[in-house]
Design a protein around this motif. Structure first.
Motif, PDB file in Angstrom:
ATOM      1  N   MET A   1       0.845  -1.177   0.000  1.00  9.18           N
ATOM      2  CA  MET A   1       0.000   0.000   0.000  1.00  9.18           C
ATOM      3  C   MET A   1       0.891   1.241   0.000  1.00  9.18           C
ATOM      4  SD  MET A   1      -3.113   1.092   2.570  1.00  9.18           S
ATOM      5  CE  MET A   1      -2.316   1.959   3.904  1.00  9.18           C
ATOM      6  N   LYS A   2       0.487   2.205  -0.773  1.00 11.38           N
ATOM      7  CA  LYS A   2       1.217   3.464  -0.842  1.00 11.38           C
ATOM      8  C   LYS A   2       0.375   4.520  -0.117  1.00 11.38           C
ATOM      9  CE  LYS A   2       3.478   6.506  -4.114  1.00 11.38           C
ATOM     10  NZ  LYS A   2       3.735   6.836  -5.505  1.00 11.38           N
ATOM     11  N   ALA A   3       0.961   5.141   0.907  1.00 11.83           N
ATOM     12  CA  ALA A   3       0.222   6.097   1.733  1.00 11.83           C
ATOM     13  C   ALA A   3       0.897   7.461   1.721  1.00 11.83           C
ATOM     14  CB  ALA A   3       0.117   5.581   3.165  1.00 11.83           C
ATOM     15  N   PHE A   4       0.063   8.479   1.847  1.00 11.24           N
ATOM     16  CA  PHE A   4       0.526   9.857   1.973  1.00 11.24           C
ATOM     17  C   PHE A   4       0.052  10.385   3.317  1.00 11.24           C
ATOM     18  CE2 PHE A   4      -0.402  14.407   1.719  1.00 11.24           C
ATOM     19  CZ  PHE A   4       0.841  14.898   1.362  1.00 11.24           C
ATOM     20  N   ILE A   5       0.964  11.006   4.046  1.00 12.09           N
ATOM     21  CA  ILE A   5       0.606  11.670   5.293  1.00 12.09           C
ATOM     22  C   ILE A   5       0.900  13.152   5.107  1.00 12.09           C
ATOM     23  CG2 ILE A   5       1.010  11.885   7.776  1.00 12.09           C
ATOM     24  CD1 ILE A   5       2.008   8.952   7.730  1.00 12.09           C
ATOM     25  N   GLY A   6      -0.162  13.939   5.079  1.00 19.68           N
ATOM     26  CA  GLY A   6      -0.040  15.389   4.990  1.00 19.68           C
ATOM     27  C   GLY A   6      -0.457  15.986   6.318  1.00 19.68           C
ATOM     28  N   TYR A   7       0.313  16.917   6.821  1.00 20.06           N
ATOM     29  CA  TYR A   7       0.021  17.450   8.154  1.00 20.06           C
ATOM     30  C   TYR A   7       0.454  18.911   8.243  1.00 20.06           C
ATOM     31  CZ  TYR A   7       4.980  17.245   8.928  1.00 20.06           C
ATOM     32  OH  TYR A   7       6.324  17.462   8.814  1.00 20.06           O
ATOM     33  N   LEU A   8      -0.087  19.573   9.239  1.00 22.56           N
ATOM     34  CA  LEU A   8       0.366  20.906   9.634  1.00 22.56           C
ATOM     35  C   LEU A   8       0.588  20.880  11.131  1.00 22.56           C
ATOM     36  CD1 LEU A   8      -1.948  23.157   7.519  1.00 22.56           C
ATOM     37  CD2 LEU A   8       0.536  23.060   7.405  1.00 22.56           C
ATOM     38  N   SER A   9       1.688  21.463  11.552  1.00 22.59           N
ATOM     39  CA  SER A   9       2.034  21.427  12.962  1.00 22.59           C
ATOM     40  C   SER A   9       2.731  22.724  13.336  1.00 22.59           C
ATOM     41  CB  SER A   9       2.954  20.225  13.223  1.00 22.59           C
ATOM     42  OG  SER A   9       3.109  19.987  14.582  1.00 22.59           O
ATOM     43  N   TYR A  48      -2.293   7.881  -4.414  1.00 21.06           N
ATOM     44  CA  TYR A  48      -2.013   7.067  -3.223  1.00 21.06           C
ATOM     45  C   TYR A  48      -3.191   6.158  -2.899  1.00 21.06           C
ATOM     46  CZ  TYR A  48       2.101   9.908  -2.342  1.00 21.06           C
ATOM     47  OH  TYR A  48       3.323  10.523  -2.459  1.00 21.06           O
ATOM     48  N   ASP A  49      -2.887   5.026  -2.273  1.00 18.77           N
ATOM     49  CA  ASP A  49      -3.941   4.108  -1.827  1.00 18.77           C
ATOM     50  C   ASP A  49      -4.717   4.686  -0.652  1.00 18.77           C
ATOM     51  OD1 ASP A  49      -3.299   1.957  -3.660  1.00 18.77           O
ATOM     52  OD2 ASP A  49      -1.477   1.705  -2.465  1.00 18.77           O
ATOM     53  N   CYS A  50      -4.033   5.450   0.169  1.00 14.95           N
ATOM     54  CA  CYS A  50      -4.684   6.073   1.322  1.00 14.95           C
ATOM     55  C   CYS A  50      -3.957   7.367   1.664  1.00 14.95           C
ATOM     56  CB  CYS A  50      -4.669   5.143   2.535  1.00 14.95           C
ATOM     57  SG  CYS A  50      -5.622   5.780   3.937  1.00 14.95           S
ATOM     58  N   ILE A  51      -4.732   8.367   2.061  1.00 18.26           N
ATOM     59  CA  ILE A  51      -4.134   9.619   2.509  1.00 18.26           C
ATOM     60  C   ILE A  51      -4.543   9.861   3.960  1.00 18.26           C
ATOM     61  CG2 ILE A  51      -3.982  10.644   0.216  1.00 18.26           C
ATOM     62  CD1 ILE A  51      -6.481  12.311   0.909  1.00 18.26           C
TER      63      ILE A  51
END
Length: 155
Positions: A1-9, A48-51
């Motif tokens: 699985m190819k995943a993307f994690i986008g965040y703001l911190s 992506y498969d999941c974000i």
């Protein structure tokens, strides 16, 4: 699985959560890309498969200003077939705890994405064993949700 994690911190809390999620997904054999949402564009995450979308909540339940461009760009895309999970940090001292998590989840749903029913909301920084475990369990259960749903699609 190819995943993307986008965040703001702003203070590192949501980034810490993103790193915990990434570690779990990598341990499951996923290929994971992680990037700040103010640098990401929606078109680039469609493959992506999941974000996983994560943000802190600002002020009285608002999205961080750095998220506004990405959030608005979501309106330009039909997200049917996209799997998404939302997370973020907050502070119960404010009236709308982790409202940015809900705002992103609702927008993703509105645009047609399949949004994981559970939303991960952590008070400040995931420091305690329970908070870290909660982040890990969220990543594991979101991963299982995507894999199970994809199996059904391919049967």
């Amino acid at each position: 699985m190819k995943a993307f994690i986008g965040y703001l911190s702003m203070s590192g809390n949501t980034e810490d959560m993103a790193n915990i999620l990434k570690n779990v997904l990598v341990s499951k054999g996923c290929e994971v890309d992680m990037e700040s949402l103010d640098l990401a564009d929606v078109q680039s995450i469609l493959g992506y498969d999941c974000i996983f979308i994560g943000a802190y909540t600002w002020g009285d339940g608002d999205l961080p200003y750095e998220a506004e461009e990405f959030f608005d760009e979501l309106n330009e895309y039909e997200l049917t077939g996209v799997y998404a999970a939302c997370f973020g940090s907050g502070d119960h001292a404010y009236p709308k705890f982790c409202a940015a998590v809900d705002t992103f989840a609702e927008k993703l749903k509105e645009r047609g994405a399949g949004v994981y029913h559970q939303r991960l909301k952590i008070e400040l920084n995931p420091e305690s064993d329970d908070q870290i475990r909660e982040c890990q369990q969220f990543a594991e259960s979101a991963y299982e949700w995507v894999m199970k749903d994809r199996e059904i699609e391919h049967v």
